[in-house]
Write a protein that holds these residues in place. Structure first.
Motif, short mmCIF file in Angstrom:
data_model
loop_
_atom_site.label_atom_id
_atom_site.label_comp_id
_atom_site.label_asym_id
_atom_site.label_seq_id
_atom_site.Cartn_x
_atom_site.Cartn_y
_atom_site.Cartn_z
N SER A 146 0.99 -1.21 -0.11
CA SER A 146 -0.06 0.11 -0.10
C SER A 146 0.71 1.12 0.19
N ASN A 147 0.69 2.34 -0.79
CA ASN A 147 1.23 3.35 -1.54
C ASN A 147 0.59 4.59 -1.18
N PRO A 148 -0.21 5.07 -0.69
CA PRO A 148 -1.85 5.90 -0.68
C PRO A 148 -0.28 7.21 -1.53
N GLU A 149 -1.67 8.04 -1.91
CA GLU A 149 -1.65 9.71 -2.27
C GLU A 149 -1.62 10.80 -1.47
N PHE A 150 -0.87 11.64 -1.63
CA PHE A 150 -1.26 12.51 -0.57
C PHE A 150 -1.68 14.06 -1.66
N LEU A 151 -1.45 13.50 -2.55
CA LEU A 151 -1.42 15.24 -3.39
C LEU A 151 -3.29 15.73 -3.67
N ALA A 152 -2.63 16.72 -4.00
CA ALA A 152 -3.97 17.94 -4.55
C ALA A 152 -4.09 18.30 -5.32
N GLN A 153 -4.79 18.05 -6.23
CA GLN A 153 -5.15 18.84 -7.24
C GLN A 153 -4.88 20.02 -7.95
N GLY A 154 -4.46 20.31 -8.64
CA GLY A 154 -3.52 22.15 -8.76
C GLY A 154 -2.07 21.95 -8.26
N THR A 155 -1.86 21.41 -7.32
CA THR A 155 -0.11 22.18 -6.75
C THR A 155 0.47 19.55 -6.77
N ALA A 156 -0.51 19.26 -7.56
CA ALA A 156 0.05 17.39 -7.82
C ALA A 156 1.31 17.27 -8.12
#
Length: 437
Positions: A146-156
């Motif tokens: 498991s390697n979840p992402e922590f990105l936000a749209q607009g600053t991905a």
């Protein structure tokens, strides 16, 4: 490393391109031939700052294909980055994850690690591993992480290259070491834990931020009732390092692809185990009500919206993206149209996507000025820089009557006090400088 990434949305494509930026050979897989053809030309199919530039910079290390069998056959790591949309009952739809897992099982020709980066309920990685073991060649060893992402749209892109943390959930130490090596050039602390903890970290993080947004919006509503100013309140809260100043912006709720579905998914998962997370349930309810706040404000000034010309500034759920998922505009504009209003709308990147929703007779404008021209009331749904930096004298110059309902608190009250307007924002006093007589 030789890496394949399944899915070329915000998670998959950004992950693949950023891995290529750090020297890995990456094959991005998608079922959409038109989308793949676009990417092969160096064009990003999603609006994300800096992504197209990185795609072209690393084109020698990036391959785009619909041929999943060839893509998965000989890779060291295969990353699943497909969508997990919300079902009608609020649970996560995992059909795309399992479909990709089955394709991987039938395609791999060597030992590899399968990484689930999609946001999935706790325990999903165990099920993916069981599926892979049941359907693949028994002589091939496939480990799941498991390697979840922590990105936000607009600053991905920035969020991936300079992540706040990289979380790796594994059941075998050697798998963790392999993935640490994959990320060794990334500027981020790395936490290695077990798979279920990694899955929970993703949900717990997103849902905490959503809860923080809903909490401050409830405080904002109380500020309006008692005469406090939410800007001063949140500024005072933010000085406390235990609280911090992020996600304390009052407004009309969260939207997008993550917070709405992740709060509902965790709420559903808790209910499945005969447990209720009351704080998450409350955050969901507050957010749904908050989206309708602009229309409720408008009802204070107009008995009916019929025959009014309404200017709408901003359609996307946040600035920096063309994503409309769970955007307040999708809730409010149909009500305006159903009431018989004439709607004029402007957004720097979101209008084409909004047109696909076929919501009704909307005039799409090429400038803020033309949107405001002749309007009886203006709604602000997205805090785009073009809107925040607007010369606010344009409201009274262009509109028939300058009534502004600002769902994102774009303007300082001191500045709006200098204009002949009614300016209603969230959690702050209303400016009444317009003689409507």
């Amino acid at each position: 490393m030789k890496i394949a990434v399944a899915g070329t949305g915000y998670v998959g494509l950004v992950t693949g391109v950023c891995l290529a930026e750090h020297g890995h050979l990456v094959t991005c897989v998608d079922v959409d031939e038109a989308k793949v053809a676009l990417m092969q030309q160096g064009v990003s199919p999603i609006y994300e700052e800096g992504l197209s530039e990185l795609m072209n910079k690393n084109r020698d290390r990036l391959t785009y294909t619909t041929d999943y069998k060839a893509a998965y056959a000989d890779k060291d790591v295969i990353i699943i980055g497909v969508g997990t949309p919300e079902k009608k009952d609020g649970s996560a739809n995992l059909s795309y994850v399992y479909a990709v897992a089955e394709q991987i099982a039938h395609s791999v020709t060597r030992d590899c690690v399968v990484v689930v980066k999609s946001t999935v309920p706790i325990g999903t990685n165990d099920k993916v591993e069981a599926l892979l073991n049941a359907k693949s060649d028994p002589s091939i060893h496939i480990h799941v992480a498991s390697n979840p992402e922590f990105l936000a749209q607009g600053t991905a892109v920035r969020d991936t290259l300079h992540a706040s943390r990289i979380v790796i959930g594994v059941e075998e130490p050697e798998t963790g070491e392999l993935l640490k090596a994959m990320y060794q050039e990334f500027d981020a602390p790395i936490l290695v834990t077990n798979r279920k903890s990694a899955e929970m970290i993703k949900y717990a993080s997103n849902d905490f931020l959503a809860l923080k947004i809903s909490y401050v919006n409830e405080i904002a509503l109380l500020c309006e009732l008692v005469g406090a100013d939410i800007d001063d309140v949140t500024r005072g809260m933010g000085y406390d390092s235990r609280i911090g100043n992020k996600f304390l912006q009052a407004g009309i709720g969260y939207g997008g692809s993550c917070f709405p579905k992740d709060t509902k998914a965790l709420h559903w998962l808790a209910n499945f185990h005969d447990y209720e997370i009351k704080t998450i349930k409350a955050a969901i309810e507050v957010n749904e009500n908050q989206k309708l706040k602009p229309i409720k404000i408008a009802r204070k000034y107009f008995d009916s919206l019929e025959g009014l010309t309404i200017a709408v500034l901003g359609l996307t759920f946040k600035p920096g993206t063309d994503d409309l998922r769970e955007a307040p505009s999708l809730v409010n504009i149909p009500i305006m149209l159903d009431d018989g209003a004439h709607v004029k709308a402007w957004d720097p990147v979101g209008m084409e996507n909004f047109k696909k929703r076929a919501l009704g007779d909307i005039t799409y404008c090429d400038s803020i000025e033309s949107t405001l021209d002749g309007a009886d009331v203006c709604f602000i749904f997205t805090e785009w820089p073009e809107i925040k930096n607007l010369d606010v004298s344009l409201f009274s110059k262009e509109m028939r009557q300058a009534i502004i309902i600002d769902g994102r608190n774009c303007y300082a009250l001191a500045r709006m006090e200098q204009e002949p307007v009614i300016y209603h924002s969230i959690g702050r006093r209303t400016i009444f400088n317009l003689n409507r007589g």
